[in-house]
Design an enzyme around this catalytic site. Structure first.
Site, PDB file in Angstrom:
ATOM      1  N   GLY A 229      42.708  27.859  14.965  1.00 32.39           N
ATOM      2  CA  GLY A 229      42.698  26.958  16.114  1.00 32.39           C
ATOM      3  C   GLY A 229      41.284  26.773  16.621  1.00 32.39           C
ATOM      4  N   GLY A 230      41.133  25.930  17.608  1.00 31.44           N
ATOM      5  CA  GLY A 230      39.820  25.661  18.180  1.00 31.44           C
ATOM      6  C   GLY A 230      39.436  26.698  19.220  1.00 31.44           C
ATOM      7  N   SER A 233      41.718  28.073  22.346  1.00 31.77           N
ATOM      8  CA  SER A 233      43.030  27.466  22.100  1.00 31.77           C
ATOM      9  C   SER A 233      44.165  28.438  22.355  1.00 31.77           C
ATOM     10  CB  SER A 233      43.112  26.965  20.655  1.00 31.77           C
ATOM     11  OG  SER A 233      42.956  28.048  19.741  1.00 31.77           O
ATOM     12  N   ALA A 253      37.134  44.189  14.975  1.00 29.20           N
ATOM     13  CA  ALA A 253      36.261  43.229  15.642  1.00 29.20           C
ATOM     14  C   ALA A 253      35.047  42.962  14.758  1.00 29.20           C
ATOM     15  CB  ALA A 253      35.828  43.766  17.007  1.00 29.20           C
ATOM     16  N   THR A 254      34.941  41.760  14.240  1.00 36.32           N
ATOM     17  CA  THR A 254      33.843  41.432  13.329  1.00 36.32           C
ATOM     18  C   THR A 254      32.604  40.957  14.063  1.00 36.32           C
ATOM     19  OG1 THR A 254      34.726  39.188  13.077  1.00 36.32           O
ATOM     20  CG2 THR A 254      35.429  40.829  11.463  1.00 36.32           C
ATOM     21  N   HIS A 271      38.807  40.854  25.864  1.00 41.02           N
ATOM     22  CA  HIS A 271      39.675  41.138  24.712  1.00 41.02           C
ATOM     23  C   HIS A 271      40.177  42.577  24.765  1.00 41.02           C
ATOM     24  CE1 HIS A 271      39.437  37.723  21.726  1.00 41.02           C
ATOM     25  NE2 HIS A 271      38.666  37.303  22.704  1.00 41.02           N
ATOM     26  N   ASP A 273      40.507  44.575  27.375  1.00 44.33           N
ATOM     27  CA  ASP A 273      41.417  44.799  28.494  1.00 44.33           C
ATOM     28  C   ASP A 273      42.813  44.251  28.207  1.00 44.33           C
ATOM     29  OD1 ASP A 273      39.335  45.969  29.824  1.00 44.33           O
ATOM     30  OD2 ASP A 273      38.870  44.214  31.062  1.00 44.33           O
ATOM     31  N   ARG A 275      44.320  44.228  25.250  1.00 40.06           N
ATOM     32  CA  ARG A 275      45.001  44.927  24.155  1.00 40.06           C
ATOM     33  C   ARG A 275      45.715  46.175  24.672  1.00 40.06           C
ATOM     34  NH1 ARG A 275      39.922  43.789  21.338  1.00 40.06           N
ATOM     35  NH2 ARG A 275      39.264  45.967  21.464  1.00 40.06           N
ATOM     36  N   GLU A 283      34.625  48.163  14.820  1.00 37.56           N
ATOM     37  CA  GLU A 283      33.669  47.051  14.828  1.00 37.56           C
ATOM     38  C   GLU A 283      32.952  47.043  13.488  1.00 37.56           C
ATOM     39  OE1 GLU A 283      31.205  47.511  18.244  1.00 37.56           O
ATOM     40  OE2 GLU A 283      32.770  46.881  19.645  1.00 37.56           O
TER      41      GLU A 283
END
Length: 400
Positions: A229-230, A233, A253-254, A271, A273, A275, A283
């Protein structure tokens, strides 16, 4: 054990009285749900709700044979006129067991919030677990338990309850998971079915009679999913939602950390908070070793940042380097990743971006990134059982 769901909605029902939201506006006909109440073998009523006698009659049943009425909510519920001949509603203390004259055994399950859950065992040994709205079991043993035949719970409101049951072995591959206490926080119809299927659960209309212990095809949870998605989104939220009922998840996390970039730090914090606290985080952009090893479900967010790192390593931003080995090196790394996804034994949900539908990048390196991301998305998606496109927070199923 025969189980009739007299209602499957939240305590206020669906639609909620005088609520103008879109979900309530469309909750008509089979989408309308009364407050959840369960009739077990015509002898046990779990939760007494307004209109229970009429709901039973509509489903071809009667409350005349009910010998016990038990409450799950932390309160006694709304004022309800008790049908003639029905015993007064009560509650079993946590951890205590009650044996009915019908031969059913009922044990009260402690909850992590106010309310009571009930484990019901039929005279023939079928096992049912029913949990109140907003509740999850507390104090379940960490060792393996025999899976229940059926679990009825608040899947949409407390997905972590289902994760906890799976972690202890109380919910297994053959357990029929039925969603109850459905409210207006999730659209009904096909969207509700899609979200529940991703959790290995299902919803049924009010008045449905189920048979605990009878074989029912459990929804097939896709093992590999690509969510695209954009920007903003809702694709990351959708990806996280697909794994929130899993007992273990490794969030990959990349993007890593960026020194001196407070805006990026804020994104990462949001992100984290969002999960579940039980999820672990790694990472890294070294995805192939993770895909090739055994372990819990992976949530990879995202492939776009993985590609950025891969292009950095290959020197693919430089035109000359790209023409003299950079392109070949990048394609090899992409092929290794796709092969690892094809052969992985883990459950994988990966997030990526759609960048080819907007303005054409002004630079050659920008156009190169756009093109390579398109190739990566297509190849990765080919190896996934399900591919979703998220637009304005709405997930469209492209495959699966």
């Amino acid at each position: 054990m025969e189980l009739t769901l007299l209602g499957t909605g939240a305590p206020l029902g669906l639609p909620r009285p005088d609520c103008p939201c879109a979900v309530c506006a469309t909750a008509r006909g089979p989408q309308a749900r009364a407050a959840t109440a369960l009739l077990v073998d015509g002898a046990l009523l779990l939760d007494l709700t307004p209109g229970a006698a009429l709901a039973a009659a509509r489903s071809g049943h009667s409350l005349v044979g009910v010998r016990q009425v038990l409450l799950t909510h932390p309160h006694d519920g709304p004022a309800v006129e008790v049908p003639a001949g029905l015993p007064a509603a009560g509650r079993v203390p946590d951890g205590r067991e009650l044996t009915l004259i019908s031969g059913h055994r009922v044990r009260a399950v402690p909850m992590d919030s106010p309310g009571t859950g009930y484990e019901v065992i039929s005279p023939d040994g079928e096992r049912l677990l029913y949990l109140p709205p907003g509740g999850a079991p507390a104090g379940l043993p960490d060792d393996h338990r025999t899976p229940y035949d059926m679990v009825v719970l608040d899947v949409t409101g407390r997905p972590d309850a289902l994760a906890r049951l799976r972690a202890t072995g109380a919910v297994g591959a053959s357990t029929d998971v039925v969603a109850a206490h459905l409210d207006h926080d999730i659209p009904g119809g096909a969207e509700l079915d899609r979200r529940l299927a991703a959790a290995g659960a299902r919803a049924v209309p009010d008045g449905t009679t189920l048979y605990v212990g009878e074989y029912h095809a459990v929804p097939d949870v896709p093992r590999r999913t690509l969510v695209t998605g954009g920007a903003r989104s809702g694709k990351s939220v959708e990806a996280e939602r697909r794994l929130e009922t899993f007992p273990e998840v490794l969030y990959v996390a990349t993007g890593g950390t960026r020194e001196g970039d407070p805006e990026w730090a804020q994104r990462v914090s949001l992100h984290r908070d969002r999960r579940p606290g039980s999820w672990r985080t790694a990472e890294t952009c070294d995805l192939v070793p993770l895909l090739e090893s055994d372990g819990p479900a992976l949530l990879i967010d995202c492939l776009s940042l993985w590609l950025t790192d891969a292009m950095d390593r290959a020197g693919a931003w430089d035109d000359e380097r790209w023409a003299h080995g950079g392109q070949e090196e990048l394609r090899e790394r992409m092929a290794e990743l796709v092969a690892a996804v094809r052969n992985t034994s883990r459950t994988v949900v990966a997030v990526t971006n759609e960048v080819g539908s907007g303005v054409v990048p002004a630079t050659a390196s920008g156009r190169r990134f756009r093109d390579e991301l398109g190739r990566l998305n297509a190849a990765f998606g080919d190896e996934c059982e399900q591919v979703l496109l998220v637009v304005s927070g709405q997930a469209l199923v492209l495959r699966g």
